[in-house]
Scaffold this active site. Structure first.
Site, short mmCIF file in Angstrom:
data_model
loop_
_atom_site.label_atom_id
_atom_site.label_comp_id
_atom_site.label_asym_id
_atom_site.label_seq_id
_atom_site.Cartn_x
_atom_site.Cartn_y
_atom_site.Cartn_z
N VAL A 34 19.62 -14.44 34.77
CA VAL A 34 21.28 -14.52 34.65
C VAL A 34 21.57 -15.50 33.61
CG1 VAL A 34 23.30 -14.60 35.75
CG2 VAL A 34 21.36 -13.68 37.03
N ASP A 94 24.17 -23.20 27.45
CA ASP A 94 25.54 -23.69 27.55
C ASP A 94 25.94 -24.19 26.16
OD1 ASP A 94 26.17 -22.73 30.02
OD2 ASP A 94 26.42 -24.93 30.91
#
Length: 206
Positions: A34, A94
């Site tokens: 994910v 990120d």
């Protein structure tokens, strides 16, 4: 310090995310999968749409896939907690996603001749990276650093709203959002450094 994206809002999102997380785990999908999928989605939204000036589609795609930050964390918690590699992967992805978002914004603003906007986007990129670095470095030294007015979710929401409004015809919305984001990011760095300094003082290691 209260954050822009309040805890109550995060809790509400968690109630929505949890059923999806359970379903994905039952289907054999891992939190790491994910995480990577979310990053790929952000890259598509930022580089495939935002960099070309399709700001509405870009902002919506980035926002949807950025929310996988909540999803993979919830999945990790439900499956017994995040692994060291999972935490490392999440943090690394990120940074990739953030670089794509602000790089795409800077590129598009440059094509529009908005040099002040480009400067703001680059400042956001640098300050956002510093916000994350200060926290990671503090935690690596055994201290906490979960403070600040604008964490990653807040930063993406600010630039997303600015991009969406500009795409809908409010020309100054994105540059204003970027300068606002630059300001709150720099302020957050200061908050975190002050927080770490106070902890270091308590143990006589300042």
């Amino acid at each position: 310090m209260a954050k822009i994206f309040q805890v109550t809002a995060r809790a509400g999102m968690t109630r929505v995310v949890e059923p999806v997380a359970r379903g994905l785990l039952r289907a054999g999908v891992s939190p790491n999968a994910v995480t990577v999928t979310g990053t790929l989605g952000v890259l598509v939204g930022a580089l495939g749409f935002g960099a070309r000036g399709d700001l509405v589609a870009g902002a919506l795609i980035v926002t949807v896939f950025a929310l996988t930050d909540l999803l993979d964390g919830t999945m990790a918690r439900m499956s017994g907690g995040s692994t060291r590699f999972g935490a490392f992967l999440d943090s690394s992805m990120d940074r990739v996603a953030d670089s794509a978002v602000f790089g795409a914004v800077a590129y598009w603003l440059a094509t529009e001749g908005n040099h002040a906007g480009v400067a703001a986007a680059l400042l956001c990129l640098a300050a956002g990276g510093l916000v994350s670095y200060v926290k990671a470095r503090a935690e690596g030294l055994g201290m906490t650093c979960n403070v600040g007015i604008a964490e990653r979710t807040e930063r993406l929401l600010i630039v997303g709203v600015g991009g969406l409004l500009t795409g809908l015809g409010v020309d100054l919305a994105l540059p204003i959002a970027l300068w606002l984001l630059a300001a709150v990011s720099i302020f957050t760095v200061g908050q975190r450094m002050r927080h770490v300094y106070r902890q270091a003082q308590l143990v006589g290691q300042e």
